[in-house]
Design a protein around this motif. Structure first.
Motif, mmCIF file in Angstrom:
data_model
loop_
_atom_site.group_PDB
_atom_site.id
_atom_site.type_symbol
_atom_site.label_atom_id
_atom_site.label_comp_id
_atom_site.label_asym_id
_atom_site.label_seq_id
_atom_site.Cartn_x
_atom_site.Cartn_y
_atom_site.Cartn_z
ATOM 1 N N TYR A 1 0.817 -1.213 0.000
ATOM 2 C CA TYR A 1 0.000 0.000 0.000
ATOM 3 C C TYR A 1 0.852 1.266 0.000
ATOM 4 C CZ TYR A 1 0.647 1.895 4.721
ATOM 5 O OH TYR A 1 1.174 2.495 5.833
ATOM 6 N N GLU A 2 2.100 1.159 0.493
ATOM 7 C CA GLU A 2 2.939 2.356 0.621
ATOM 8 C C GLU A 2 3.416 2.904 -0.718
ATOM 9 O OE1 GLU A 2 5.325 3.547 3.628
ATOM 10 O OE2 GLU A 2 5.040 1.842 4.961
ATOM 11 N N ILE A 3 3.296 2.133 -1.795
ATOM 12 C CA ILE A 3 3.786 2.622 -3.085
ATOM 13 C C ILE A 3 2.655 2.996 -4.045
ATOM 14 C CG2 ILE A 3 5.801 1.113 -2.793
ATOM 15 C CD1 ILE A 3 4.727 -0.448 -5.284
ATOM 16 N N LEU A 4 1.412 2.957 -3.590
ATOM 17 C CA LEU A 4 0.278 3.128 -4.500
ATOM 18 C C LEU A 4 0.176 4.527 -5.086
ATOM 19 C CD1 LEU A 4 -2.517 1.094 -2.666
ATOM 20 C CD2 LEU A 4 -1.062 0.380 -4.571
ATOM 21 N N CYS B 1 4.028 1.392 -10.679
ATOM 22 C CA CYS B 1 4.641 1.910 -9.445
ATOM 23 C C CYS B 1 5.921 1.138 -9.124
ATOM 24 C CB CYS B 1 3.653 1.804 -8.287
ATOM 25 S SG CYS B 1 2.235 2.919 -8.389
ATOM 26 N N ILE B 2 5.858 -0.187 -9.267
ATOM 27 C CA ILE B 2 7.045 -1.023 -9.043
ATOM 28 C C ILE B 2 8.173 -0.616 -9.981
ATOM 29 C CG2 ILE B 2 7.968 -3.362 -9.312
ATOM 30 C CD1 ILE B 2 5.350 -4.456 -8.293
ATOM 31 N N GLU B 3 7.826 -0.434 -11.254
ATOM 32 C CA GLU B 3 8.828 -0.075 -12.265
ATOM 33 C C GLU B 3 9.434 1.298 -11.977
ATOM 34 O OE1 GLU B 3 9.121 0.477 -17.142
ATOM 35 O OE2 GLU B 3 7.236 -0.142 -16.189
ATOM 36 N N THR B 4 8.609 2.244 -11.556
ATOM 37 C CA THR B 4 9.089 3.597 -11.280
ATOM 38 C C THR B 4 10.102 3.609 -10.146
ATOM 39 O OG1 THR B 4 6.989 4.545 -12.041
ATOM 40 C CG2 THR B 4 8.377 5.946 -10.656
ATOM 41 N N GLY C 1 -1.800 -4.694 2.317
ATOM 42 C CA GLY C 1 -0.934 -4.800 3.492
ATOM 43 C C GLY C 1 -0.410 -6.212 3.682
ATOM 44 N N ASN C 2 -1.022 -7.175 2.985
ATOM 45 C CA ASN C 2 -0.671 -8.592 3.152
ATOM 46 C C ASN C 2 0.327 -9.102 2.116
ATOM 47 O OD1 ASN C 2 -1.967 -9.168 5.487
ATOM 48 N ND2 ASN C 2 -3.688 -10.258 4.585
ATOM 49 N N PHE C 3 0.952 -8.191 1.404
ATOM 50 C CA PHE C 3 2.111 -8.523 0.585
ATOM 51 C C PHE C 3 2.895 -7.230 0.378
ATOM 52 C CE2 PHE C 3 -0.702 -6.932 -2.634
ATOM 53 C CZ PHE C 3 0.072 -6.513 -3.703
ATOM 54 N N GLY C 4 4.146 -7.375 0.003
ATOM 55 C CA GLY C 4 4.967 -6.182 -0.149
ATOM 56 C C GLY C 4 6.407 -6.534 -0.457
ATOM 57 N N PHE C 5 7.321 -5.721 0.020
ATOM 58 C CA PHE C 5 8.711 -5.809 -0.410
ATOM 59 C C PHE C 5 9.663 -5.754 0.781
ATOM 60 C CE2 PHE C 5 5.967 -3.221 -3.108
ATOM 61 C CZ PHE C 5 5.866 -4.049 -4.214
ATOM 62 N N ILE C 6 10.869 -6.262 0.552
ATOM 63 C CA ILE C 6 11.937 -6.185 1.539
ATOM 64 C C ILE C 6 12.923 -5.103 1.091
ATOM 65 C CG2 ILE C 6 13.785 -7.422 2.735
ATOM 66 C CD1 ILE C 6 11.038 -8.464 3.409
ATOM 67 N N ARG C 7 13.307 -4.243 2.031
ATOM 68 C CA ARG C 7 14.256 -3.172 1.726
ATOM 69 C C ARG C 7 15.391 -3.174 2.735
ATOM 70 N NH1 ARG C 7 12.581 3.223 1.427
ATOM 71 N NH2 ARG C 7 12.370 2.944 3.683
ATOM 72 N N ASN C 8 16.594 -2.908 2.265
ATOM 73 C CA ASN C 8 17.738 -2.740 3.159
ATOM 74 C C ASN C 8 17.600 -1.403 3.874
ATOM 75 O OD1 ASN C 8 20.530 -1.725 3.886
ATOM 76 N ND2 ASN C 8 21.055 -3.795 3.230
#
Length: 386
Positions: free
Chosen positions: A209-212, A230-233, A261-268
């Motif tokens: 949701y944070e990248i929408l 959004c992912i590509e950007t 909220g029930n899926f997303g990404f991992i960030r360093n």
């Protein structure tokens, strides 16, 4: 704060959790993404407040209703701030002005805490990660052999959600899809699911949701294509195939709760570089968990997040399903029957009906894949003749 990095200075009403004023932004790159890419109708203060509330325990959490009655202000926000907003999903926290604190001395990845159901200790002054942990079901973090482990209950009368987590985990493992491993334990004769955190002190979970709002939605674009843009950007290293595999697996198990909220990404956390898609988790609201046996069927099932029905959402995905070939009917049936057989609340008739229906959905997925190959073959033949 993000670890020991000062992100911004703000004035918060601790009793109500309201953000009175953003005093100074110190590091704009480290702001939460939903604040950087906020809704254009929200003020900066409102966007920070929305982000804070999303991280916290919802007022709809099981077991908290009686406690919250009669409270003035917002006890959830107040307790979250008393725990400095710390959790086990990211490294953001709130440092009171004038306090000599550092992240190493207070974070829950490296420091112990008491692991008990939240409703048993909600009035405690003790810091704990559960005050900044969202979701409606009863759950709590604890420490097991040095590992941070989340326990989560289901809802009666079937308490099937915990069993579903284990079933999905085993199917995902067989299909070789990255996922969080779940096990089941009985607490007070009730099934609870158990899993370890999938981030550590150097990584964080960014909900989808944070990248929408990274880019504006184009006319007739649709939520799926907009999300992929959004992912590509943001140059997140996630492929369409990975997103499609998640949606196809949700179709197989009839997961109706894959919200943003029930899926997303991992960030360093240190470099702010995205590592990829988070392993699949939170599959409990699936397998007709709250339906009577007469309502278990493969037709017109609800879906999230890109369509309201599973069939329509499936059509947004590519036809490559290498993972599906690794799941045979016998394994599906044995896994469902065995795991549901461990619950005192689920009988064999129900578990068999669920297993049979999942196998029907598997065949529908195979038809979808085979049909697409026929279409591509016709196109190829046509191009060859030309």
């Amino acid at each position: 704060m993000q670890k020991n990095e000062l992100v911004m200075k703000l004035d918060i009403n601790e009793k109500y959790g309201r953000v009175r004023k953003i005093i100074q932004i110190e590091n704009s790159e480290r702001l939460p993404l939903s604040v950087i890419y906020k809704d254009e109708n929200d003020s900066l203060e409102e966007s920070v407040e929305h982000w804070m509330r999303y991280r916290n325990v919802p007022k709809t959490r099981d077991g908290l209703g009686a406690f919250l009655k009669g409270f003035q202000g917002d006890p959830i926000q107040e307790l979250s701030l008393k725990s400095l907003g710390l959790n086990l999903s990211d490294q953001y926290w709130f440092k009171p002005e004038g306090r000599q604190l550092n992240w190493e001395s207070i974070n829950f990845f490296q420091n112990d805490f008491t692991g008990k159901p939240l409703e048993m200790t909600f009035e405690s002054e003790e810091r704990r990660p559960d005050y900044s942990s969202n979701g409606d079901l009863s759950k709590y973090w604890t420490i097991k052999n040095g590992e941070r482990v989340l326990l989560k209950a289901g809802k009666g009368p079937l308490y099937q959600e915990a069993i579903n987590e284990v079933i999905a985990s085993k199917l995902l493992a067989k299909a070789e899809i990255p996922h969080v491993k779940y096990s089941m334990k009985m607490i007070d004769n009730t099934p609870w699911s158990e899993c370890a955190t999938f981030v550590n002190e150097s990584t964080e979970y960014i909900p989808a949701y944070e990248i929408l709002n990274v880019v504006k939605t184009q006319e007739n674009e649709g939520p799926y294509n907009h999300f992929m843009r959004c992912i590509e950007t943001l140059k997140i290293p996630v492929t369409k195939k990975e997103i499609d595999t998640m949606l196809q697996f949700d179709y197989l198990i009839n997961n109706r709760d894959r919200h943003f909220g029930n899926f997303g990404f991992i960030r360093n956390v240190d470099t702010l570089k995205f590592k990829g898609l988070a392993p699949l988790f939170d599959n409990g609201n699936s397998l007709w968990f709250d339906k009577y046996i007469t309502q278990i069927n493969p037709y017109k099932q609800p879906a999230l997040p890109f369509a309201q029905k599973q069939d329509k959402q499936l059509k947004k995905t590519d036809h490559q399903m290498d993972w599906l070939r690794k799941l045979d009917d016998d394994f599906i049936q044995e896994t469902i029957m065995t795991e549901m057989g461990k619950s005192p609340y689920i009988d064999k008739k129900r578990s068999r009906k669920i297993a049979d229906t999942v196998i029907i959905l598997k065949k529908k997925l195979e038809e979808y894949m085979t049909h697409s190959k026929g279409i591509y073959r016709k196109i190829a033949d046509h191009e060859h003749r030309r």
